[in-house]
Write a protein that holds these residues in place. Structure first.
Motif, PDB file in Angstrom:
ATOM      1  N   GLU A 172      -1.057  10.671  -7.518  1.00 51.19           N
ATOM      2  CA  GLU A 172      -1.448  10.669  -6.100  1.00 51.19           C
ATOM      3  C   GLU A 172      -0.202  10.575  -5.218  1.00 51.19           C
ATOM      4  OE1 GLU A 172      -5.770   8.429  -5.944  1.00 51.19           O
ATOM      5  OE2 GLU A 172      -3.970   7.202  -6.091  1.00 51.19           O
ATOM      6  N   LYS A 173       0.697   9.704  -5.619  1.00 46.31           N
ATOM      7  CA  LYS A 173       1.927   9.508  -4.843  1.00 46.31           C
ATOM      8  C   LYS A 173       2.692  10.820  -4.730  1.00 46.31           C
ATOM      9  CE  LYS A 173       6.138   6.720  -4.884  1.00 46.31           C
ATOM     10  NZ  LYS A 173       6.890   5.658  -5.542  1.00 46.31           N
ATOM     11  N   GLN A 174       2.815  11.573  -5.841  1.00 44.55           N
ATOM     12  CA  GLN A 174       3.550  12.833  -5.827  1.00 44.55           C
ATOM     13  C   GLN A 174       2.862  13.864  -4.933  1.00 44.55           C
ATOM     14  OE1 GLN A 174       6.611  13.200  -6.868  1.00 44.55           O
ATOM     15  NE2 GLN A 174       6.519  11.076  -7.586  1.00 44.55           N
TER      16      GLN A 174
ATOM     17  N   LEU B 189       3.399  12.759  -1.366  1.00 49.45           N
ATOM     18  CA  LEU B 189       4.805  12.930  -1.015  1.00 49.45           C
ATOM     19  C   LEU B 189       5.095  14.378  -0.623  1.00 49.45           C
ATOM     20  CD1 LEU B 189       7.571  11.628  -0.700  1.00 49.45           C
ATOM     21  CD2 LEU B 189       7.988  12.061  -3.122  1.00 49.45           C
TER      22      LEU B 189
ATOM     23  N   TRP C  16       8.692   6.092   0.570  1.00 52.61           N
ATOM     24  CA  TRP C  16       8.580   7.178  -0.407  1.00 52.61           C
ATOM     25  C   TRP C  16       9.633   8.250  -0.149  1.00 52.61           C
ATOM     26  CZ3 TRP C  16       2.568   8.186  -0.800  1.00 52.61           C
ATOM     27  CH2 TRP C  16       1.978   7.101  -1.434  1.00 52.61           C
TER      28      TRP C  16
ATOM     29  N   VAL D  19      -1.304   7.614   4.851  1.00 57.86           N
ATOM     30  CA  VAL D  19      -0.628   6.368   4.474  1.00 57.86           C
ATOM     31  C   VAL D  19       0.107   5.830   5.705  1.00 57.86           C
ATOM     32  CG1 VAL D  19      -0.340   7.009   2.049  1.00 57.86           C
ATOM     33  CG2 VAL D  19       1.459   7.558   3.688  1.00 57.86           C
TER      34      VAL D  19
ATOM     35  N   THR E 160       5.073   3.166   4.429  1.00 60.42           N
ATOM     36  CA  THR E 160       4.931   3.722   3.067  1.00 60.42           C
ATOM     37  C   THR E 160       5.582   5.102   3.008  1.00 60.42           C
ATOM     38  OG1 THR E 160       2.882   2.506   2.698  1.00 60.42           O
ATOM     39  CG2 THR E 160       3.273   4.433   1.294  1.00 60.42           C
TER      40      THR E 160
ATOM     41  N   ARG F  75      -3.062   0.800  -3.639  1.00 57.64           N
ATOM     42  CA  ARG F  75      -2.050   1.252  -4.597  1.00 57.64           C
ATOM     43  C   ARG F  75      -2.399   2.657  -5.046  1.00 57.64           C
ATOM     44  NH1 ARG F  75       2.328  -1.891  -4.263  1.00 57.64           N
ATOM     45  NH2 ARG F  75       1.649  -4.016  -3.975  1.00 57.64           N
ATOM     46  N   HIS F  76      -1.403   3.528  -5.088  1.00 56.00           N
ATOM     47  CA  HIS F  76      -1.619   4.915  -5.492  1.00 56.00           C
ATOM     48  C   HIS F  76      -1.048   5.123  -6.887  1.00 56.00           C
ATOM     49  CE1 HIS F  76      -2.843   6.131  -1.444  1.00 56.00           C
ATOM     50  NE2 HIS F  76      -1.894   5.330  -1.006  1.00 56.00           N
ATOM     51  N   THR F  77      -1.731   5.960  -7.636  1.00 61.89           N
ATOM     52  CA  THR F  77      -1.207   6.315  -8.958  1.00 61.89           C
ATOM     53  C   THR F  77       0.010   7.213  -8.732  1.00 61.89           C
ATOM     54  OG1 THR F  77      -2.552   8.314  -9.140  1.00 61.89           O
ATOM     55  CG2 THR F  77      -3.532   6.255  -9.978  1.00 61.89           C
ATOM     56  N   GLU F  78       0.774   7.411  -9.787  1.00 62.12           N
ATOM     57  CA  GLU F  78       1.978   8.234  -9.685  1.00 62.12           C
ATOM     58  C   GLU F  78       1.628   9.672  -9.309  1.00 62.12           C
ATOM     59  OE1 GLU F  78       5.839   8.496  -9.159  1.00 62.12           O
ATOM     60  OE2 GLU F  78       4.897   6.619  -9.753  1.00 62.12           O
TER      61      GLU F  78
END
Length: 181
Positions: A10-12, A15, A45, A37, A41, A5-8
């Motif tokens: 990390e996700k940004q 992305l 995203w 990833v 995923t 699971r990635h934090t918001e």
């Protein structure tokens, strides 16, 4: 088993990498690899970010002649037979037939199969006729040529109507015992 699971934040960050690779012409899979990833995923995203995804490109498109396909279908060939002649897979041929709206001529197929069956039956009948009068025939009516058993000599050719090289008219010979000279 759920993945990492990635934090918001990390996700940004990831992305941004995914978008850069994808929008420069890379595949979703390559974009996912670049960000570390999975391709699924990366796809999810990108969709969430409102990026319009491209359709997957087909690999090596095989060119075909619709007229040749119509001709083969008109002859009643099976998809497998057409595939062999067109150097493609049966599934590809099925797709081409659907795309072109071509129906296989089932009557022609039935006629071909009937002719093939008839020619095989005629050959077997001829074989039986010929072997019935050959001196090398087996005394068992279920068998044909018994040249090797009667003479003790090996024959490389299988006895067929057109290729029998030892046919001699006469009463059947008694089989020789193995090992006797």
């Amino acid at each position: 088993m759920p993945g990492k699971r990635h934090t918001e934040e990390e996700k940004q960050e990831l992305l941004i990498i995914i978008r850069r690779v994808y929008e420069s012409g890379g595949s979703v899979q390559k974009a996912g690899q670049a960000a570390g990833v999975s391709h699924q995923t990366a796809r999810n995203w990108l969709k969430e970010a409102g990026v319009k995804l491209r359709k997957a490109r087909s690999r090596n498109k095989i060119e075909y002649d619709p007229e040749e396909l119509k001709k083969l279908a008109g002859q009643g060939l099976t998809e497998k037979e057409m595939a062999e002649r067109l150097h493609a897979s049966g599934t590809t041929v099925r797709t081409w037939l659907k795309t072109e709206g071509i129906e296989v001529n089932l009557e022609a197929r039935k006629e071909r199969e009937k002719e093939k069956k008839d020619s095989c039956l005629n050959a077997k009948k001829e074989q039986k006729k010929k072997c019935r009068t050959c001196m090398y025939r087996s005394t068992n009516p279920n068998y044909g040529c018994n040249y090797e058993g009667n003479t003790g000599r090996c024959r490389l050719l299988i006895c067929t109507v057109t290729g029998c090289t030892v046919y001699k008219k006469g009463k059947p010979l008694k089989s020789r015992k193995k090992g006797s000279a």
